[in-house]
Design an enzyme around this catalytic site. Sequence first.
Site, PDB file in Angstrom:
ATOM      1  CE  LYS A 115      -1.068  -8.077   4.840  1.00 24.12           C
ATOM      2  NZ  LYS A 115      -0.269  -8.298   6.056  1.00 24.12           N
ATOM      3  NE  ARG A 155      -0.351  -7.013  13.102  1.00 23.68           N
ATOM      4  CZ  ARG A 155      -0.086  -7.219  11.806  1.00 23.68           C
ATOM      5  NH1 ARG A 155       0.145  -6.199  11.009  1.00 23.68           N
ATOM      6  NH2 ARG A 155      -0.073  -8.428  11.301  1.00 23.68           N
ATOM      7  CE1 TYR A 170     -10.992  22.072  -9.288  1.00 25.76           C
ATOM      8  CE2 TYR A 170     -10.195  19.955  -8.453  1.00 25.76           C
ATOM      9  CZ  TYR A 170     -11.207  20.724  -9.018  1.00 25.76           C
ATOM     10  OH  TYR A 170     -12.402  20.155  -9.321  1.00 25.76           O
ATOM     11  CG  MET A 221     -12.555  12.644  -6.028  1.00 22.71           C
ATOM     12  SD  MET A 221     -14.181  13.023  -5.362  1.00 22.71           S
ATOM     13  CE  MET A 221     -13.816  14.170  -4.063  1.00 22.71           C
TER      14      MET A 221
HETATM   15  C1  LIG Z   1       0.936  -8.965   5.794  1.00 22.14           C
HETATM   16  C2  LIG Z   1       1.410 -10.149   6.519  1.00 22.14           C
HETATM   17  C3  LIG Z   1       2.293 -11.048   5.904  1.00 22.14           C
HETATM   18  C4  LIG Z   1       2.887 -10.798   4.538  1.00 22.14           C
HETATM   19  O1  LIG Z   1       3.823  -9.732   4.561  1.00 22.14           O
HETATM   20  P1  LIG Z   1       4.656  -9.343   3.253  1.00 22.14           P
HETATM   21  O2  LIG Z   1       5.688  -8.396   3.745  1.00 22.14           O
HETATM   22  O3  LIG Z   1       3.678  -8.673   2.337  1.00 22.14           O
HETATM   23  O4  LIG Z   1       5.181 -10.582   2.671  1.00 22.14           O
HETATM   24  C5  LIG Z   1       2.612 -12.196   6.601  1.00 22.14           C
HETATM   25  N1  LIG Z   1       2.110 -12.443   7.821  1.00 22.14           N
HETATM   26  C6  LIG Z   1       1.269 -11.599   8.441  1.00 22.14           C
HETATM   27  C7  LIG Z   1       0.761 -11.928   9.800  1.00 22.14           C
HETATM   28  C8  LIG Z   1       0.890 -10.418   7.820  1.00 22.14           C
HETATM   29  O5  LIG Z   1       0.068  -9.569   8.438  1.00 22.14           O
END
Ligand SMILES: *Cc1c(COP(=O)(O)O)cnc(C)c1O
Length: 406
Positions: A53, A155, A296, A344
């Site tokens: 991700k 969540r 700045y 920036m």
């Molecule tokens: C981000 C995530 C992980 C991985 O977490 P890490 O701490 O980066 O290993 C695993 N499972 C879910 C559902 C996540 O959202």
Amino acid sequence: MVTQWDSEVSVRAFADEASWIEIDASALRHNVEVFRRVAAAAEPSPGLGVVLKGNAYGHGFDQVLPVVHPHVDWIYVITAQDALRVREHERSAARAPAKVLVLGPVSPREAVLLAEAGVCAVVGDRSFPALADALREAGGPPLDVHLHVDTGLGREGFLVEELGDVLGLLEPLDHALRLRGVLSHFANVEDVTEQAYALEQVRRFDEALARLSTALPPERSLERHMAASAASLVLPPSRFDALRVGIALYGLWPSSETRLSARVVLGETPALRPVLSWRCRSQAVRTLPAGSFVGYGCTFRCSEPTRVAVLPVGYFDGYPRLLSGKAHVLVNGRRCPVLGRVMMNHMIVDVTRAAGAGEERVTATLLGADGDEAIHADTLAAWAETISYEIVARLGAHLRRDVVGA
Ligand SMILES: *Cc1c(COP(=O)(O)O)cnc(C)c1O
């Protein structure tokens, strides 16, 4: 008169000049191997999955995927689009399809595409009947789904108490949504060295598994997974059938508490190797006279003649403004303080002691090693009052990413 030019090529060439990220493929493979050993030592051995991700935690989805693909059992992504990019890569590289799970929400239209691509999706809220409708209408294959149980993160997922009800709704949709797995996610493994809350989550997960096994036909065995990086290392009862490893595969520790606990639980601290370096070529190196202000707000003033390098990197690229006046970069293996504010698209560093007399431009390392010195994402994170996850995930998607050590 306006002359013809190839805007694609020219714009890219300029972007490439400014700064770039190096992804060390051998470090990535090394970290995969560390987790392979963790998995192999467990009884029974869980599979190993990589979490891609956030543009592969800022490392670059397109750069990381080909390196890790042959070495993992599962690939976890957040979006349906990324899952389909995995299938695209497999087609173009002539690789066998990996098991892929979309952790984030999917729309009915995406559900149909994922089913056709043989990708699994998570059912984590009550919108799933709409997915089943779309799948039925499309008349294609069913979608394999994993049920998310909320064991204490608050969540996504269903509470254990809701499971009977949810299974009652899922069962008649079995022609469209095939239940293949069950997962949960921890809330509080990284920030602590005692794991009472996480163990309570494992207990609830076990309770969910018990309810599922009484409700489902005995031949239906589910893939059970719960552990991210930290739990994989420090909480053996969380390992179940697969590990979902994100940050640690990129060579970064989830936290210093996790590092300490890992040593206690595993008997030694696994040697994770950071995968990412971020470098840039400076604009002109110049000497400012004593008394000059820098940046700045005039927050820095030179007390003596100072050689500075203007770096073409700023908070737009993901270098946090909170690092103003706090951080350093490396030039020729030496620490060079960031003077004044991060802007920036620019920052200014003191290269008085680092740049050779005749050097008109220098190469600076913002993150990673140069000679005997290294700047770790954790160090930048501490200065910027955040965690390494955010430092790497926010590196601009526009930055060039080169795979090295392949
Ligand atoms: C981000 C995530 C992980 C991985 O977490 P890490 O701490 O980066 O290993 C695993 N499972 C879910 C559902 C996540 O959202």
